[in-house]
Design a protein around this motif. Structure first.
Motif, short mmCIF file in Angstrom:
data_model
loop_
_atom_site.label_atom_id
_atom_site.label_comp_id
_atom_site.label_asym_id
_atom_site.label_seq_id
_atom_site.Cartn_x
_atom_site.Cartn_y
_atom_site.Cartn_z
N ALA A 9 2.10 6.64 -8.84
CA ALA A 9 3.08 5.90 -9.65
C ALA A 9 4.42 6.61 -9.64
N SER A 10 4.41 7.94 -9.66
CA SER A 10 5.68 8.66 -9.65
C SER A 10 6.42 8.49 -8.33
N VAL A 11 5.68 8.30 -7.26
CA VAL A 11 6.30 8.06 -5.96
C VAL A 11 6.83 6.65 -5.87
N VAL A 12 6.07 5.68 -6.39
CA VAL A 12 6.47 4.28 -6.32
C VAL A 12 7.73 4.05 -7.15
N GLY A 13 7.86 4.71 -8.30
CA GLY A 13 9.06 4.59 -9.12
C GLY A 13 8.74 4.35 -10.57
N VAL A 14 9.78 4.38 -11.38
CA VAL A 14 9.60 4.21 -12.82
C VAL A 14 9.10 2.81 -13.13
N ARG A 15 9.66 1.82 -12.46
CA ARG A 15 9.20 0.44 -12.62
C ARG A 15 8.56 0.00 -11.31
N LEU A 67 -3.53 8.60 -9.72
CA LEU A 67 -2.82 7.40 -10.16
C LEU A 67 -1.40 7.75 -10.61
N LEU A 68 -1.26 8.81 -11.40
CA LEU A 68 0.06 9.22 -11.89
C LEU A 68 0.96 9.70 -10.75
N GLU A 69 0.39 10.42 -9.81
CA GLU A 69 1.17 10.88 -8.66
C GLU A 69 1.70 9.70 -7.85
N THR A 109 1.64 -3.10 -5.83
CA THR A 109 2.26 -2.09 -4.98
C THR A 109 1.53 -0.76 -5.13
N LEU A 110 1.23 -0.40 -6.36
CA LEU A 110 0.52 0.85 -6.62
C LEU A 110 -0.90 0.77 -6.06
N ALA A 111 -1.56 -0.37 -6.24
CA ALA A 111 -2.91 -0.55 -5.71
C ALA A 111 -2.92 -0.41 -4.20
N ARG A 171 -6.69 0.71 -3.58
CA ARG A 171 -7.63 0.38 -4.67
C ARG A 171 -7.51 -1.09 -5.02
N ASP A 172 -8.45 -1.56 -5.78
CA ASP A 172 -8.46 -2.94 -6.26
C ASP A 172 -7.32 -3.15 -7.25
N VAL A 173 -6.60 -4.25 -7.10
CA VAL A 173 -5.44 -4.54 -7.95
C VAL A 173 -5.85 -4.65 -9.42
N VAL A 174 -6.95 -5.31 -9.71
CA VAL A 174 -7.39 -5.49 -11.10
C VAL A 174 -7.69 -4.13 -11.74
N GLU A 175 -8.36 -3.25 -10.99
CA GLU A 175 -8.66 -1.91 -11.50
C GLU A 175 -7.38 -1.16 -11.83
N VAL A 176 -6.40 -1.21 -10.93
CA VAL A 176 -5.14 -0.50 -11.14
C VAL A 176 -4.38 -1.11 -12.31
#
Length: 101
Positions: free
Chosen positions: A53-59, A49-51, A64-66, A71-76
């Protein structure tokens, strides 16, 4: 500090290159050891998850991360909210400790 290094993409790959990236930015050995210990305590799922997120960006938006993680959006969203709450609590404790010294 670990969170900042993760956000910058300098940590979290687990491929052995973390040490070289820390050397490149001049992280002291004692801090490097603390960072490595914290990463060792991070589970594979949390690290993924952290990896991502670091690729997607600070914000970023949780959908987008899901999508990146397939993965499921609610879980993320729940995991991101929990992580953000942990960070706020850590910052609050650090702020309180620095005011008492």
């Amino acid at each position: 500090m670990v969170d900042e290094l993760l956000a910058r993409g300098l940590l979290g790959t687990g491929d052995g290159a973390d040490r070289a990236r820390l050397d490149r930015v001049g992280v002291p050995e004692s801090l490097r050891q603390m960072v490595e210990q914290q990463l060792e305590r991070t589970g594979d799922d949390e690290r993924l998850l952290l990896e991502a997120a670091s690729v997607v960006g600070v914000r970023f938006a949780a959908p987008t991360l899901a999508a990146a993680l397939e993965r499921d959006v609610v879980e993320v969203e729940e995991r991101c909210a929990a992580r953000a709450a942990e960070l706020r609590e850590r910052r609050r404790r650090v702020g309180r400790a620095s005011r008492s010294t």
